[in-house]
Scaffold this active site. Structure first.
Site, PDB file in Angstrom:
ATOM      1  N   HIS A   1     -16.509 -14.752 -35.912  1.00 49.35           N
ATOM      2  CA  HIS A   1     -15.544 -14.425 -34.248  1.00 49.35           C
ATOM      3  C   HIS A   1     -15.180 -15.901 -34.145  1.00 49.35           C
ATOM      4  CE1 HIS A   1     -14.550 -10.772 -34.865  1.00 49.35           C
ATOM      5  NE2 HIS A   1     -16.265 -10.289 -34.245  1.00 49.35           N
TER       6      HIS A   1
ATOM      7  N   SER B   1      -8.154  -1.651 -29.144  1.00 50.54           N
ATOM      8  CA  SER B   1      -8.517  -1.013 -30.183  1.00 50.54           C
ATOM      9  C   SER B   1     -10.419  -2.105 -29.787  1.00 50.54           C
ATOM     10  CB  SER B   1      -8.488  -1.911 -31.246  1.00 50.54           C
ATOM     11  OG  SER B   1      -9.513  -1.874 -32.402  1.00 50.54           O
TER      12      SER B   1
ATOM     13  N   VAL C   1     -13.626  -5.743 -40.700  1.00 55.18           N
ATOM     14  CA  VAL C   1     -14.502  -5.095 -41.479  1.00 55.18           C
ATOM     15  C   VAL C   1     -13.955  -5.203 -42.570  1.00 55.18           C
ATOM     16  CG1 VAL C   1     -15.852  -3.308 -42.533  1.00 55.18           C
ATOM     17  CG2 VAL C   1     -15.741  -4.508 -39.770  1.00 55.18           C
ATOM     18  N   TRP C   2     -12.474  -4.929 -42.664  1.00 58.21           N
ATOM     19  CA  TRP C   2     -11.081  -4.601 -43.542  1.00 58.21           C
ATOM     20  C   TRP C   2     -10.962  -5.986 -44.474  1.00 58.21           C
ATOM     21  CZ3 TRP C   2      -5.547  -3.843 -42.156  1.00 58.21           C
ATOM     22  CH2 TRP C   2      -5.314  -3.262 -42.685  1.00 58.21           C
TER      23      TRP C   2
ATOM     24  N   MET D   1     -12.484   3.668 -46.429  1.00 62.08           N
ATOM     25  CA  MET D   1     -13.248   3.062 -45.356  1.00 62.08           C
ATOM     26  C   MET D   1     -13.633   3.749 -45.168  1.00 62.08           C
ATOM     27  SD  MET D   1     -11.868  -0.753 -45.499  1.00 62.08           S
ATOM     28  CE  MET D   1     -13.573  -1.517 -44.991  1.00 62.08           C
TER      29      MET D   1
ATOM     30  N   LYS E   1     -11.356  -7.152 -33.279  1.00 59.14           N
ATOM     31  CA  LYS E   1     -10.360  -5.715 -33.476  1.00 59.14           C
ATOM     32  C   LYS E   1      -9.617  -6.013 -33.877  1.00 59.14           C
ATOM     33  CE  LYS E   1     -12.965  -3.379 -32.319  1.00 59.14           C
ATOM     34  NZ  LYS E   1     -13.701  -2.618 -33.436  1.00 59.14           N
TER      35      LYS E   1
ATOM     36  N   TYR F   1      -2.661  -8.572 -39.740  1.00 54.18           N
ATOM     37  CA  TYR F   1      -3.498  -7.314 -39.798  1.00 54.18           C
ATOM     38  C   TYR F   1      -1.454  -6.864 -40.183  1.00 54.18           C
ATOM     39  CZ  TYR F   1      -4.863  -2.203 -37.787  1.00 54.18           C
ATOM     40  OH  TYR F   1      -5.170  -0.540 -38.413  1.00 54.18           O
TER      41      TYR F   1
ATOM     42  N   ARG G   1     -11.002   3.820 -35.983  1.00 56.91           N
ATOM     43  CA  ARG G   1     -10.539   4.758 -35.117  1.00 56.91           C
ATOM     44  C   ARG G   1      -9.309   5.353 -35.843  1.00 56.91           C
ATOM     45  NH1 ARG G   1      -7.026   4.312 -30.005  1.00 56.91           N
ATOM     46  NH2 ARG G   1      -6.964   2.337 -31.369  1.00 56.91           N
ATOM     47  N   LYS G   2      -8.332   3.956 -35.580  1.00 59.59           N
ATOM     48  CA  LYS G   2      -6.794   5.033 -35.840  1.00 59.59           C
ATOM     49  C   LYS G   2      -6.489   4.108 -37.019  1.00 59.59           C
ATOM     50  CE  LYS G   2      -5.139   7.348 -32.187  1.00 59.59           C
ATOM     51  NZ  LYS G   2      -3.577   7.502 -31.033  1.00 59.59           N
ATOM     52  N   GLY G   3      -6.755   3.406 -36.640  1.00 62.82           N
ATOM     53  CA  GLY G   3      -6.105   2.089 -38.318  1.00 62.82           C
ATOM     54  C   GLY G   3      -4.682   2.045 -38.476  1.00 62.82           C
TER      55      GLY G   3
ATOM     56  N   ARG H   1      -3.801  -9.886 -35.559  1.00 62.06           N
ATOM     57  CA  ARG H   1      -2.983  -8.545 -34.974  1.00 62.06           C
ATOM     58  C   ARG H   1      -2.529  -8.764 -34.157  1.00 62.06           C
ATOM     59  NH1 ARG H   1      -6.667  -2.822 -34.498  1.00 62.06           N
ATOM     60  NH2 ARG H   1      -5.080  -1.817 -34.814  1.00 62.06           N
TER      61      ARG H   1
HETATM   62  P1  A3P Z   1      -8.551   0.672 -34.248  1.00 57.33           P
HETATM   63  O1  A3P Z   1      -9.305   0.282 -32.935  1.00 57.33           O
HETATM   64  O2  A3P Z   1      -6.690  -0.091 -33.833  1.00 57.33           O
HETATM   65  O3  A3P Z   1      -8.363   1.388 -35.128  1.00 57.33           O
HETATM   66  P2  A3P Z   1     -12.760  -5.056 -36.355  1.00 57.33           P
HETATM   67  O4  A3P Z   1     -13.578  -4.920 -38.098  1.00 57.33           O
HETATM   68  O5  A3P Z   1     -12.378  -6.231 -36.412  1.00 57.33           O
HETATM   69  O6  A3P Z   1     -13.525  -4.895 -35.660  1.00 57.33           O
HETATM   70  O7  A3P Z   1     -11.445  -4.227 -36.675  1.00 57.33           O
HETATM   71  C1  A3P Z   1     -11.965  -2.974 -36.335  1.00 57.33           C
HETATM   72  C2  A3P Z   1     -10.085  -1.996 -35.908  1.00 57.33           C
HETATM   73  O8  A3P Z   1      -9.405  -2.385 -37.590  1.00 57.33           O
HETATM   74  C3  A3P Z   1      -9.897  -0.933 -36.323  1.00 57.33           C
HETATM   75  O9  A3P Z   1      -8.908  -0.870 -35.256  1.00 57.33           O
HETATM   76  C4  A3P Z   1     -10.296  -0.191 -37.334  1.00 57.33           C
HETATM   77  O10 A3P Z   1      -9.839   0.608 -37.003  1.00 57.33           O
HETATM   78  C5  A3P Z   1      -9.527  -1.195 -37.963  1.00 57.33           C
HETATM   79  N1  A3P Z   1      -9.666  -1.156 -39.729  1.00 57.33           N
HETATM   80  C6  A3P Z   1     -10.263  -1.009 -40.186  1.00 57.33           C
HETATM   81  N2  A3P Z   1     -10.632  -1.000 -41.443  1.00 57.33           N
HETATM   82  C7  A3P Z   1      -9.160  -1.011 -41.949  1.00 57.33           C
HETATM   83  C8  A3P Z   1      -8.332  -0.554 -43.408  1.00 57.33           C
HETATM   84  N3  A3P Z   1      -8.475  -0.273 -43.781  1.00 57.33           N
HETATM   85  N4  A3P Z   1      -7.154  -0.696 -43.020  1.00 57.33           N
HETATM   86  C9  A3P Z   1      -6.355  -0.953 -41.169  1.00 57.33           C
HETATM   87  N5  A3P Z   1      -7.372  -0.906 -40.090  1.00 57.33           N
HETATM   88  C10 A3P Z   1      -8.656  -0.866 -40.032  1.00 57.33           C
END
Ligand code: A3P
Length: 294
Positions: A109, A139, A60-61, A233, A56, A194, A255-257, A131
């Site tokens: 991870h 998250s 994926v970002w 994304m 979290k 992050y 979710r919120k990012g 983060r």
């Molecule tokens: P939130 O749940 O706070 O929205 P991971 O990929 O390590 O599982 O992390 C997921 C978190 O990264 C989620 O946070 C997701 O929304 C956020 N995230 C994914 N892509 C993002 C982006 N392009 N910009 C900002 N946050 C992003």
């Protein structure tokens, strides 16, 4: 309790359980001890790039950022494959990181003590994404409410306690960063947060390019940034990871990012308690964190 696949922590769903292997919590039926043992002897190439995250933290970002950088910002080149196929997790057996073409990109991870020994010889490059752990716990809490294979937390309060005790997937956030940071000199490593990516994605992508020795002109850099924004994304059918089995259509992986959603979840007392633990556990880690903890 000792099971066939290690120490069982608790049952998550009927076919899945959290088990411990060498001090780290894994989900059975996804992560196998056989594969985790193999990972440690993976041969790492000089050209390999491995992004390391606690769950979290923006995994994926970073998958999206890395794959776009390596295809010179050409979005067409990444549209036919999901981020997980382009930049697989090395600890997931069926993703076949080893057979990807050079330069191989990967995420993990894994805690420091379970990663390929070869990586510790400065083979390959490592990008460690950090983060704010208060936002990580929020998250992860929502992720557990979202993902079918993870147990639904009874309350945020209970989940926060489990997080602080390391009774969650991949165990303790504090141990993860502590171990990686303490051993940082064994790697070609870049630490990035992050929060800095969120505040200034363009400068962050440039910083990652500089570290990787990749030169992108302004136009290509702009395209990478464009395809890595949260909105893009979340809307992009290829990145929105719709294949993950989830509990409710009203929830989403993207979710919120945002920075600071913890303020909508923590009580003042929980925040102060967290800060106390953070200061104690992180006192010998001289990383500058740019998040606002109050
Ligand atoms: P939130 O749940 O706070 O929205 P991971 O990929 O390590 O599982 O992390 C997921 C978190 O990264 C989620 O946070 C997701 O929304 C956020 N995230 C994914 N892509 C993002 C982006 N392009 N910009 C900002 N946050 C992003």
């Amino acid at each position: 309790m000792q099971g066939a696949s290690g120490i069982r922590i608790h049952i998550i769903m009927s076919n899945y359980e959290l088990y411990q292997y060498k001090g780290c919590n894994f989900i059975s039926n996804i992560y196998t001890i056989e594969h985790l043992e193999k990972v440690q002897s993976f041969e790492i190439r000089h050209s390999d790039v491995v992004a390391v995250t606690y769950p979290k933290s923006g995994t994926v970002w970073m998958q999206q950022i890395l794959s776009l950088i390596f295809c010179d910002g050409d979005p067409a080149a990444i549209q036919s494959k999901s981020p997980i196929e382009r930049v697989p997790w090395i600890e997931i057996p069926f993703l076949n990181f080893l057979s990807n073409p050079t330069p191989r990109l990967a995420v993990t991870h894994l805690p420091y003590h379970l990663i390929p020994e070869d990586l510790k010889k400065k083979n390959g490059k490592v990008i460690y994404v950090i983060r704010n752990p208060k936002d990580v716990v929020v998250s992860l809490y929502h992720f557990q409410n979202y993902l079918t294979i993870l147990s639904t937390p009874s309350s945020f309060e209970d989940f926060l306690r489990e997080f602080l005790e390391g009774k969650v997937i991949f165990s303790s956030w504090f141990d993860h960063i502590h171990e990686w940071y303490t051993h940082k000199d064994e790697f070609n490593i870049l630490f990035i947060t992050y929060e800095e990516m969120k505040q200034d994605l363009r400068t962050s992508v440039q910083k990652i390019c500089d570290f990787l020795g990749k030169k992108l002109d302004d136009e290509k850099l702009d395209t990478v940034v464009k395809y890595c924004t949260f909105t893009n994304m979340k809307m992009n059918p290829v990145t929105k990871t719709g294949t993950i089995e989830n509990k409710s259509a009203s929830r989403a992986f993207f979710r919120k990012g945002i920075i600071g959603d913890w303020k909508n979840h923590f009580t003042v007392a929980q925040s102060e308690m967290f800060d106390g633990i953070f200061q104690e556990r992180m006192k010998d880690i001289p990383l500058k964190f740019i998040w606002d903890s109050k």
